[in-house]
Enzyme design. Structure first.
Site, PDB file in Angstrom:
ATOM      1  CB  THR A   1     -13.979   8.682 -41.437  1.00  0.00           C
ATOM      2  OG1 THR A   1     -13.820   8.695 -42.852  1.00  0.00           O
ATOM      3  CG2 THR A   1     -13.638   7.298 -40.900  1.00  0.00           C
TER       4      THR A   1
ATOM      5  N   GLY B   1      -8.714  10.596 -41.772  1.00  0.00           N
ATOM      6  CA  GLY B   1      -7.821  11.508 -42.490  1.00  0.00           C
ATOM      7  C   GLY B   1      -7.444  10.939 -43.844  1.00  0.00           C
TER       8      GLY B   1
HETATM    9  N1  ASP Z   1      -9.679   7.890 -43.905  1.00  0.00           N
HETATM   10  C1  ASP Z   1     -10.824   7.926 -44.786  1.00  0.00           C
HETATM   11  C2  ASP Z   1     -10.406   7.384 -46.123  1.00  0.00           C
HETATM   12  O1  ASP Z   1      -9.338   7.709 -46.579  1.00  0.00           O
HETATM   13  C3  ASP Z   1     -11.387   9.311 -44.967  1.00  0.00           C
HETATM   14  C4  ASP Z   1     -11.523  10.143 -43.714  1.00  0.00           C
HETATM   15  O2  ASP Z   1     -11.231   9.682 -42.630  1.00  0.00           O
HETATM   16  O3  ASP Z   1     -11.961  11.295 -43.844  1.00  0.00           O
HETATM   17  O4  ASP Z   1     -11.183   6.701 -46.748  1.00  0.00           O
END
Ligand code: ASP
Length: 321
Positions: free
Chosen positions: A188, A240
């Site tokens: 992300t 995350g």
């Molecule tokens: N936070 C993002 C989500 O849950 C994924 C990530 O940051 O890796 O969609």
């Protein structure tokens, strides 16, 4: 892991970015690492170019920085986004500015080349904060944003990850021992900025969690969970386990710790990330406060990240060392 730094002067701009949590170092080839570092530097330079000429440009700067990473297939946002378990790509993005706390977000979009620009269009050209699904795609199209066929976002690497995940699921169902590991792609992207006029802004964009259930929306597009900005406190962009960031109002909680508990940015950011750990997940975030201090804590092997100060060169890091 906490990474904090202090701004050396008032009325100077600061920009920080992240490209998501890092997987094991061994899974990143030397070529890939070089390209990721180059993309992070380009993102910082694009945002800083805005902040150099526009002393109230924090929003435009975070958009410019995030757009570069959305266009780079190494990140899980825009081109290169991960697949749902149904083989579709569904993206979320948000932007917020700290002066009037205006915000815009989109979720579950499939055809907008740069979802972060659509989030900004929601903020500036509608009375809504959050648009989702086909209607969000249509809104962006009607406002003249660049639209693409969903195949534009596809990459072989993410497709192979999905196939590996599916065969692992199939062998688990049939009781066979699953071999090999499946990479949970994160990546992300996000940016936070303080401009010379003291305005804070944050933006985040994602393809979401790998192999997610179709229709699932993560924290990135949810204001207060993955994205938050308030001139009296700080700007935050997170990455995350999205469900846990939503359940803990993580991005807003950093701001609230500054406002109501008198915490420093470093303490507040670390506590928010620790809380994700307490809930059983992993995460990281980047934050800038109104004085230009930067915090980038994460609970993981690493977090792709970078900063640029008005008087400095871009600085990027992927792992702890
Ligand atoms: N936070 C993002 C989500 O849950 C994924 C990530 O940051 O890796 O969609």
């Amino acid at each position: 892991m906490t990474v904090s730094s202090t701004n050396s002067g008032a009325n100077k701009f600061v920009l920080a970015i992240h490209g998501g949590l890092a997987g094991p170092r061994a899974s990143l080839s030397a070529d890939c690492e070089r390209e990721v570092r180059a993309a992070l530097r380009k993102s910082l330079q694009s945002g800083a170019a805005v902040l150099r000429v526009n002393s109230t440009g924090s929003v435009e700067a975070v958009l410019a920085a995030v757009k570069v990473m959305e266009d780079c297939p190494h990140f899980n946002a825009g081109k290169g986004s991960v697949y749902t378990r149904a083989g579709t790509i569904e993206m979320d993005a948000a932007v917020m500015e700290g002066a009037e706390r205006r915000a815009g977000a989109v979720a579950h979009v499939k055809r907008i080349r740069n979802p972060v620009l659509a989030a900004h269009t929601v903020m500036t050209q509608s009375s809504a904060v959050f648009l989702v699904g086909d209607e969000a795609d249509q809104f962006a199209e009607q406002r003249g944003l660049e639209m693409v066929d969903p195949s534009y976002f596809a990459t072989e690497r993410r497709w192979n990850d999905l196939q590996a995940w599916k065969s692992r699921q199939a062998s688990q169902v049939s009781g066979q021992a699953a071999t090999g590991s499946v990479e949970i792609s994160r990546g992300t992207v996000g940016a936070v900025a303080l401009d010379r006029a003291g305005n804070l802004a944050a933006a985040t964009s994602t393809g979401g969690l790998s192999f997610k259930i179709p229709g699932r929306v993560g924290d990135s597009g949810v204001i207060g969970a993955g994205t938050c900005a308030e001139n009296r406190t700080c700007a935050v962009s997170a990455t995350g386990d999205g469900e846990l960031f939503i359940r803990s109002s993580a991005a807003y909680s950093v701001s609230a710790r500054l406002m109501y508990c008198g915490k420093s940015l470093g303490e507040a950011a670390q506590e928010a990330v620790d809380d994700i750990g307490t809930l059983g997940g992993v995460g990281g975030l980047i934050a800038i406060d109104r004085c230009g201090n930067v915090a980038m804590p994460y609970h993981a092997l690493g977090m792709f990240r970078g900063t640029i100060y008005e008087c400095g060169d871009p600085s990027v890091a992927l792992y702890e060392t």
